[in-house]
Design a protein around this motif. Structure first.
Motif, PDB file in Angstrom:
ATOM      1  N   MET A 136      -3.564  -5.430   8.946  1.00 35.77           N
ATOM      2  CA  MET A 136      -2.147  -5.567   8.592  1.00 35.77           C
ATOM      3  C   MET A 136      -1.463  -4.197   8.684  1.00 35.77           C
ATOM      4  O   MET A 136      -0.345  -4.075   9.180  1.00 35.77           O
ATOM      5  CB  MET A 136      -2.116  -6.078   7.144  1.00 35.77           C
ATOM      6  N   GLU A 137      -2.171  -3.191   8.215  1.00 34.95           N
ATOM      7  CA  GLU A 137      -1.653  -1.820   8.207  1.00 34.95           C
ATOM      8  C   GLU A 137      -1.398  -1.331   9.636  1.00 34.95           C
ATOM      9  O   GLU A 137      -0.389  -0.677   9.904  1.00 34.95           O
ATOM     10  CB  GLU A 137      -2.721  -0.959   7.540  1.00 34.95           C
ATOM     11  N   GLY A 148      10.335  -5.743   7.520  1.00 30.01           N
ATOM     12  CA  GLY A 148      10.496  -4.525   8.319  1.00 30.01           C
ATOM     13  C   GLY A 148      11.814  -4.483   9.070  1.00 30.01           C
ATOM     14  O   GLY A 148      11.841  -4.195  10.264  1.00 30.01           O
ATOM     15  N   ILE A 197      -0.680  -3.126  12.285  1.00 25.96           N
ATOM     16  CA  ILE A 197       0.460  -3.826  12.881  1.00 25.96           C
ATOM     17  C   ILE A 197       1.782  -3.395  12.237  1.00 25.96           C
ATOM     18  O   ILE A 197       2.839  -3.429  12.861  1.00 25.96           O
ATOM     19  CB  ILE A 197       0.265  -5.358  12.766  1.00 25.96           C
ATOM     20  N   SER A 198       1.718  -2.958  10.967  1.00 23.92           N
ATOM     21  CA  SER A 198       2.979  -2.626  10.293  1.00 23.92           C
ATOM     22  C   SER A 198       3.552  -1.269  10.734  1.00 23.92           C
ATOM     23  O   SER A 198       4.697  -0.964  10.436  1.00 23.92           O
ATOM     24  CB  SER A 198       2.811  -2.678   8.781  1.00 23.92           C
ATOM     25  N   TYR A 218      -2.318   1.000  -4.451  1.00 23.28           N
ATOM     26  CA  TYR A 218      -1.640  -0.268  -4.220  1.00 23.28           C
ATOM     27  C   TYR A 218      -0.657  -0.556  -5.346  1.00 23.28           C
ATOM     28  O   TYR A 218      -0.867  -0.136  -6.482  1.00 23.28           O
ATOM     29  CB  TYR A 218      -2.653  -1.419  -4.167  1.00 23.28           C
ATOM     30  N   ILE A 245       3.701   0.323   2.861  1.00 24.27           N
ATOM     31  CA  ILE A 245       3.468  -0.752   3.816  1.00 24.27           C
ATOM     32  C   ILE A 245       3.322  -2.050   3.032  1.00 24.27           C
ATOM     33  O   ILE A 245       2.571  -2.100   2.061  1.00 24.27           O
ATOM     34  CB  ILE A 245       2.165  -0.499   4.614  1.00 24.27           C
ATOM     35  N   ILE A 246       4.053  -3.093   3.432  1.00 21.88           N
ATOM     36  CA  ILE A 246       3.906  -4.392   2.757  1.00 21.88           C
ATOM     37  C   ILE A 246       2.739  -5.140   3.378  1.00 21.88           C
ATOM     38  O   ILE A 246       2.695  -5.340   4.593  1.00 21.88           O
ATOM     39  CB  ILE A 246       5.204  -5.200   2.845  1.00 21.88           C
ATOM     40  N   LEU A 247       1.769  -5.521   2.544  1.00 25.90           N
ATOM     41  CA  LEU A 247       0.546  -6.128   3.056  1.00 25.90           C
ATOM     42  C   LEU A 247       0.533  -7.641   2.947  1.00 25.90           C
ATOM     43  O   LEU A 247      -0.126  -8.328   3.716  1.00 25.90           O
ATOM     44  CB  LEU A 247      -0.679  -5.582   2.308  1.00 25.90           C
ATOM     45  N   ASN A 286       0.541   7.336   9.439  1.00 22.37           N
ATOM     46  CA  ASN A 286       1.331   7.377   8.204  1.00 22.37           C
ATOM     47  C   ASN A 286       2.437   8.408   8.218  1.00 22.37           C
ATOM     48  O   ASN A 286       2.761   8.993   7.199  1.00 22.37           O
ATOM     49  CB  ASN A 286       0.419   7.628   6.998  1.00 22.37           C
ATOM     50  N   ARG A 287       2.989   8.689   9.397  1.00 23.94           N
ATOM     51  CA  ARG A 287       4.125   9.595   9.444  1.00 23.94           C
ATOM     52  C   ARG A 287       5.369   8.834   9.052  1.00 23.94           C
ATOM     53  O   ARG A 287       5.495   7.658   9.366  1.00 23.94           O
ATOM     54  CB  ARG A 287       4.286  10.155  10.858  1.00 23.94           C
ATOM     55  N   LYS A 327       5.497   1.040  13.139  1.00 29.05           N
ATOM     56  CA  LYS A 327       6.469   0.725  14.192  1.00 29.05           C
ATOM     57  C   LYS A 327       6.092   1.409  15.508  1.00 29.05           C
ATOM     58  O   LYS A 327       6.241   0.836  16.569  1.00 29.05           O
ATOM     59  CB  LYS A 327       7.882   1.119  13.742  1.00 29.05           C
ATOM     60  N   ILE A 364       4.769 -11.171  10.513  1.00 32.94           N
ATOM     61  CA  ILE A 364       4.967  -9.804  11.003  1.00 32.94           C
ATOM     62  C   ILE A 364       4.706  -9.707  12.504  1.00 32.94           C
ATOM     63  O   ILE A 364       5.269  -8.853  13.186  1.00 32.94           O
ATOM     64  CB  ILE A 364       4.046  -8.819  10.225  1.00 32.94           C
ATOM     65  N   LYS A 367       0.885  -1.153   0.000  1.00 35.07           N
ATOM     66  CA  LYS A 367       0.000   0.000   0.000  1.00 35.07           C
ATOM     67  C   LYS A 367       0.930   1.212   0.000  1.00 35.07           C
ATOM     68  O   LYS A 367       1.825   1.305   0.849  1.00 35.07           O
ATOM     69  CB  LYS A 367      -0.860  -0.030   1.259  1.00 35.07           C
ATOM     70  N   ASN A 407      -6.512  -6.317   5.262  1.00 34.76           N
ATOM     71  CA  ASN A 407      -5.392  -5.415   4.962  1.00 34.76           C
ATOM     72  C   ASN A 407      -5.332  -4.257   5.948  1.00 34.76           C
ATOM     73  O   ASN A 407      -4.253  -3.808   6.314  1.00 34.76           O
ATOM     74  CB  ASN A 407      -5.533  -4.831   3.551  1.00 34.76           C
ATOM     75  N   LYS A 417       5.273   6.874   1.883  1.00 29.92           N
ATOM     76  CA  LYS A 417       5.424   5.770   2.824  1.00 29.92           C
ATOM     77  C   LYS A 417       4.791   4.503   2.235  1.00 29.92           C
ATOM     78  O   LYS A 417       3.716   4.569   1.634  1.00 29.92           O
ATOM     79  CB  LYS A 417       4.733   6.119   4.147  1.00 29.92           C
ATOM     80  N   PHE A 425       1.327   5.243   0.252  1.00 32.42           N
ATOM     81  CA  PHE A 425       0.655   6.486   0.612  1.00 32.42           C
ATOM     82  C   PHE A 425       1.228   7.629  -0.219  1.00 32.42           C
ATOM     83  O   PHE A 425       2.353   7.555  -0.702  1.00 32.42           O
ATOM     84  CB  PHE A 425       0.808   6.755   2.112  1.00 32.42           C
TER      85      PHE A 425
END
Lengths: 237, 237
Positions: free
Chosen positions: B149-150, A196, B152-153, A102, A79-81, B236-237, B155, A152, A71, B146, A77, A73
């Motif tokens: 997932m987002e 990650g 949890i991804s 995506y 994100i691996i989904l 999403n920073r 940090k 993850i 995904k 998804n 940024k 942004f």
């Protein structure tokens, strides 16, 4: 990185119909779509080729290879989904917004079939057996997505990497005398990106796994000597 | 914790048929199953009630409430795989092995419909419109997975918590004068468990969000005053 982008209309190298007919008996999607003469396209992707979805209404089915779904942004940024392997699919009607889109990147050579969402729905209306097949397929995809979630959710990077290697060996593994060969050439940088982490940590963990004889390298590909032993020793601690 | 377990045969409080008929017009699954007289069951779950899957062949559809899906390893380690809200479903044929099983825990009161997998497949064979509905539903579920997932991804735990609150407000939110009320009573301990943190950190972040007026509390439930502002400022920073 020398990425190639597939953005709706533009086209990758399309695979010749003759080659496909030869292989269609092995793949239930292909044999069905060919039999029904349903319009679809097949793309050959090279390593690091990327398919971008900004607007879309297609279902993509992985015929061969391994790809990662990201995904992205608007602030760059990513994100691996998920990690997709052969027989997985991706694609749905709601693909992007003004905040994100995506993309799917090939980790090595891959073959992807794309078909209009409306054609799929039309087939569902007319072929009950296909519906049952598709429903089973989507339920299976959700199990596979859980596997990635599991990777993850490990806090330790070593456990994440081992879980990823086990997942890849399950879907892209070739059985050999000395274990399971993961039939993908993936750099440490890409492995780091998926779980990650950073390249240096991945190189350190891989070296340790080679040193303790859990894995070895063959022409830049990983061999897991005993997947069960590896999963017992490291994962789920 | 005073958990109640539903393990295949054993039963939770079943909801009376009369109440269901009254509500069935609002839910497409219920209205279809009632119309076709398809055998199904509906369970009312209280907070912290757990459904365990060790062997299974059922599809579960959330009619109301919010639940978390966990993979439980035989060594007691648990991984949270997803947060389910109303209209989500879970369940597939391959539910457990000698290494793990799945469980689903209600975060607050919830209503879940269960139906045999074989009945669902039978309906698919005979009702093309239902097949199309189910395929669309499963594709939508994969988008919702998804979202988790987002979460949890991220940090940063702050970003994870904010993403989770935004997800919950999207699916369990009630619009009010002063913002969106998340209509769930969830303890800080459970929030911590979902995003892989600890109670103390969650309490600290929640206090900070209240202090900066992004959220406030109303009878143990969270109100997000401006979800768009919150998502822009933190995520999403």
């Amino acid at each position: 990185m020398n990425n190639h982008y597939l953005n709706q209309g533009c086209s990758f190298e399309k695979v010749s119909k003759n080659i496909l007919k030869k292989n269609s008996h092995c793949n239930p999607w292909l044999s069905f779509f060919n039999q029904q003469d349903s319009e679809h396209q097949i793309f050959s992707l090279k390593q690091n080729d990327i398919i971008i979805f900004d607007v879309n209404s297609k279902l993509y089915i992985i015929l061969a290879g391994c790809l990662i779904v990201k995904k992205v942004f608007r602030n760059r940024k990513k994100i691996i989904l998920n990690v997709l392997t052969s027989e997985d699919s991706f694609g749905h009607t709601q693909f992007a917004s003004n905040r994100f889109y995506y993309e799917v990147e090939a980790l090595d050579v891959a073959q992807v079939l794309s078909i209009e969402y409306s054609i799929i729905m039309n087939i569902c209306q007319n072929y009950p057996n296909f519906s049952v097949f598709l429903v089973n397929h989507l339920l299976l995809c959700s199990i596979k997505a859980n596997h990635f979630m599991e990777i993850i959710s490990h806090k330790s990077i070593t456990n994440r990497l081992i879980s990823l290697l086990l997942l890849l060996s399950e879907h892209n593994g070739i059985s050999q005398n000395n274990g399971i060969l993961i039939d993908l050439t993936i750099t440490h940088k890409v492995l780091a990106q998926i779980i990650g982490s950073n390249r240096v940590s991945i190189t350190r963990i891989i070296s340790k796994l080679i040193h303790t004889k859990f894995i070895s390298m063959q022409k830049k590909k990983v061999i897991i000597h005993d997947p069960i032993l590896l999963s017992q020793r490291f994962s789920n601690r």
